[in-house]
Design a protein around this motif. Sequence first.
Motif, PDB file in Angstrom:
ATOM      1  N   PHE A  81      31.968  -1.228 -23.355  1.00 39.66           N
ATOM      2  CA  PHE A  81      33.158  -0.578 -23.314  1.00 39.66           C
ATOM      3  C   PHE A  81      33.221   0.837 -23.083  1.00 39.66           C
ATOM      4  CE2 PHE A  81      37.149   0.792 -25.362  1.00 39.66           C
ATOM      5  CZ  PHE A  81      38.045  -0.085 -24.801  1.00 39.66           C
ATOM      6  N   GLY A  82      32.651   1.574 -23.805  1.00 36.35           N
ATOM      7  CA  GLY A  82      32.773   3.268 -23.802  1.00 36.35           C
ATOM      8  C   GLY A  82      32.646   3.515 -22.371  1.00 36.35           C
ATOM      9  N   PRO A  83      31.316   3.086 -21.910  1.00 34.03           N
ATOM     10  CA  PRO A  83      30.974   3.822 -20.483  1.00 34.03           C
ATOM     11  C   PRO A  83      31.917   3.458 -19.523  1.00 34.03           C
ATOM     12  CG  PRO A  83      28.763   3.197 -21.673  1.00 34.03           C
ATOM     13  CD  PRO A  83      30.095   2.561 -22.484  1.00 34.03           C
ATOM     14  N   LEU A  84      32.411   2.040 -19.422  1.00 32.00           N
ATOM     15  CA  LEU A  84      33.382   1.684 -18.730  1.00 32.00           C
ATOM     16  C   LEU A  84      34.772   2.432 -18.814  1.00 32.00           C
ATOM     17  CD1 LEU A  84      34.199  -0.565 -16.582  1.00 32.00           C
ATOM     18  CD2 LEU A  84      35.043  -2.005 -18.404  1.00 32.00           C
ATOM     19  N   MET A  85      34.925   2.840 -19.811  1.00 33.72           N
ATOM     20  CA  MET A  85      36.665   3.536 -20.049  1.00 33.72           C
ATOM     21  C   MET A  85      36.276   4.702 -19.338  1.00 33.72           C
ATOM     22  SD  MET A  85      38.611   1.434 -21.077  1.00 33.72           S
ATOM     23  CE  MET A  85      37.742   0.175 -20.247  1.00 33.72           C
ATOM     24  N   TRP A  86      35.202   5.698 -19.732  1.00 33.09           N
ATOM     25  CA  TRP A  86      34.886   6.701 -19.216  1.00 33.09           C
ATOM     26  C   TRP A  86      34.527   6.750 -17.488  1.00 33.09           C
ATOM     27  CZ3 TRP A  86      35.704  11.341 -21.316  1.00 33.09           C
ATOM     28  CH2 TRP A  86      35.647  11.393 -22.513  1.00 33.09           C
ATOM     29  N   VAL A  87      34.160   5.555 -16.992  1.00 31.01           N
ATOM     30  CA  VAL A  87      34.414   5.485 -15.588  1.00 31.01           C
ATOM     31  C   VAL A  87      35.857   5.500 -15.235  1.00 31.01           C
ATOM     32  CG1 VAL A  87      33.756   3.889 -13.713  1.00 31.01           C
ATOM     33  CG2 VAL A  87      32.041   4.349 -15.294  1.00 31.01           C
ATOM     34  N   TYR A  88      36.419   4.408 -15.897  1.00 33.67           N
ATOM     35  CA  TYR A  88      38.027   4.623 -15.347  1.00 33.67           C
ATOM     36  C   TYR A  88      38.667   5.903 -15.549  1.00 33.67           C
ATOM     37  CZ  TYR A  88      42.992   4.001 -16.033  1.00 33.67           C
ATOM     38  OH  TYR A  88      44.343   4.221 -15.974  1.00 33.67           O
ATOM     39  N   ALA A  89      38.413   6.727 -16.668  1.00 35.95           N
ATOM     40  CA  ALA A  89      38.980   7.847 -16.529  1.00 35.95           C
ATOM     41  C   ALA A  89      38.586   8.745 -15.351  1.00 35.95           C
ATOM     42  CB  ALA A  89      38.664   8.583 -17.908  1.00 35.95           C
ATOM     43  N   GLY A  90      37.279   8.813 -15.207  1.00 45.95           N
ATOM     44  CA  GLY A  90      36.857   9.455 -13.848  1.00 45.95           C
ATOM     45  C   GLY A  90      37.679   9.184 -12.573  1.00 45.95           C
ATOM     46  N   ALA A  91      37.882   7.617 -12.539  1.00 46.04           N
ATOM     47  CA  ALA A  91      38.078   7.331 -11.192  1.00 46.04           C
ATOM     48  C   ALA A  91      39.723   7.825 -11.271  1.00 46.04           C
ATOM     49  CB  ALA A  91      38.181   5.755 -11.158  1.00 46.04           C
ATOM     50  N   ALA A  92      40.491   7.554 -12.452  1.00 45.89           N
ATOM     51  CA  ALA A  92      41.704   8.011 -12.382  1.00 45.89           C
ATOM     52  C   ALA A  92      42.177   9.519 -12.061  1.00 45.89           C
ATOM     53  CB  ALA A  92      42.395   7.524 -13.601  1.00 45.89           C
ATOM     54  N   VAL A  93      41.456  10.493 -12.835  1.00 46.04           N
ATOM     55  CA  VAL A  93      41.291  11.754 -12.269  1.00 46.04           C
ATOM     56  C   VAL A  93      40.850  12.215 -11.136  1.00 46.04           C
ATOM     57  CG1 VAL A  93      40.318  14.024 -13.028  1.00 46.04           C
ATOM     58  CG2 VAL A  93      41.090  12.340 -14.831  1.00 46.04           C
ATOM     59  N   GLY A  94      39.920  11.530 -10.449  1.00 43.74           N
ATOM     60  CA  GLY A  94      39.263  11.861  -9.228  1.00 43.74           C
ATOM     61  C   GLY A  94      40.303  11.336  -8.080  1.00 43.74           C
ATOM     62  N   THR A  95      41.236  10.066  -8.365  1.00 43.64           N
ATOM     63  CA  THR A  95      42.113   9.595  -7.519  1.00 43.64           C
ATOM     64  C   THR A  95      43.242  10.733  -7.339  1.00 43.64           C
ATOM     65  OG1 THR A  95      41.526   7.293  -7.771  1.00 43.64           O
ATOM     66  CG2 THR A  95      43.478   7.850  -7.073  1.00 43.64           C
ATOM     67  N   LEU A  96      43.801  11.373  -8.527  1.00 44.15           N
ATOM     68  CA  LEU A  96      44.773  12.077  -8.794  1.00 44.15           C
ATOM     69  C   LEU A  96      44.417  13.617  -7.746  1.00 44.15           C
ATOM     70  CD1 LEU A  96      46.277  11.652 -11.996  1.00 44.15           C
ATOM     71  CD2 LEU A  96      47.253  10.945 -10.010  1.00 44.15           C
ATOM     72  N   VAL A  97      43.281  13.951  -7.951  1.00 42.02           N
ATOM     73  CA  VAL A  97      42.764  15.216  -7.388  1.00 42.02           C
ATOM     74  C   VAL A  97      42.520  14.840  -5.794  1.00 42.02           C
ATOM     75  CG1 VAL A  97      40.740  16.778  -7.100  1.00 42.02           C
ATOM     76  CG2 VAL A  97      41.335  16.068  -9.315  1.00 42.02           C
ATOM     77  N   TYR A  98      42.279  13.691  -5.306  1.00 46.14           N
ATOM     78  CA  TYR A  98      41.975  13.640  -4.047  1.00 46.14           C
ATOM     79  C   TYR A  98      43.327  13.264  -3.411  1.00 46.14           C
ATOM     80  CZ  TYR A  98      41.006  10.570   0.053  1.00 46.14           C
ATOM     81  OH  TYR A  98      40.684  10.053   1.582  1.00 46.14           O
ATOM     82  N   SER A  99      44.472  12.740  -3.953  1.00 47.88           N
ATOM     83  CA  SER A  99      45.807  12.895  -3.522  1.00 47.88           C
ATOM     84  C   SER A  99      46.364  13.857  -3.228  1.00 47.88           C
ATOM     85  CB  SER A  99      46.664  12.050  -4.633  1.00 47.88           C
ATOM     86  OG  SER A  99      47.128  13.031  -5.518  1.00 47.88           O
ATOM     87  N   MET A 100      45.646  14.979  -3.666  1.00 51.19           N
ATOM     88  CA  MET A 100      46.204  16.421  -3.357  1.00 51.19           C
ATOM     89  C   MET A 100      45.794  16.740  -1.772  1.00 51.19           C
ATOM     90  SD  MET A 100      45.807  18.167  -7.094  1.00 51.19           S
ATOM     91  CE  MET A 100      46.530  19.702  -6.497  1.00 51.19           C
TER      92      MET A 100
END
Length: 203
Positions: A81-100
């Motif tokens: 669960f923990g590793p999966l949640m960190w992957v989600y957080a990284g993907a969310a932040v990465g997506t927002l950065v990419y959107s810029m």
Amino acid sequence: MSSVGTVSRPASVSNTRSIIFGVLTISGIGLLLYSWFQPWWQAYIVALSEIAVVIRPWGLVSYMPQEYSKWLVGAEMPSWFGPLMWVYAGAAVGTLVYSMFVSEEQIRLGKFKMSLQKALIALVGLSYIVFVVVCVIVISIRAKDFYGASVMGTINVSFSDHEVSDVDTGLLSGYWIAASVGPLLVVLAFLREKILGIRKSVK
């Protein structure tokens, strides 16, 4: 069928407006990260004047004294669960950065056409809304199953034949901040054209 293309920047989009939108996006990233590192829920043992358990987005953290740790056996989330949640957080932040960096690209979904930037920000916002809602549901189920507790309230717990205490449970400010992040990102996405001053779609 979807397609992605690049369009020239409309003359009506000023650098100042682009900077403002970029700052708002960065603020959204910062708010998401801040909420992510905050505790979302806790159980507080009144008699001991100690926090027993804190739940963060990636799992449960115990502060229980060793002699009472048996109360938490089985309450932990699965190891994945923990590793999966960190992957989600990284993907969310990465997506927002990419959107810029894709502000001029367009995406078409059937008859609908929107900017890729708008779609990405809205996607992260909607996913965080779902994450926050699912999180409180999971907390509610596990708290009731293991301790007979509610998400927010007070229960009386007997630790031994001679030790009884109220345990206060409740959602913390970190959760409420997280609950605001998703809607704010969705609103930012749908106000994109207004903030940038785009008054008509690019053909």
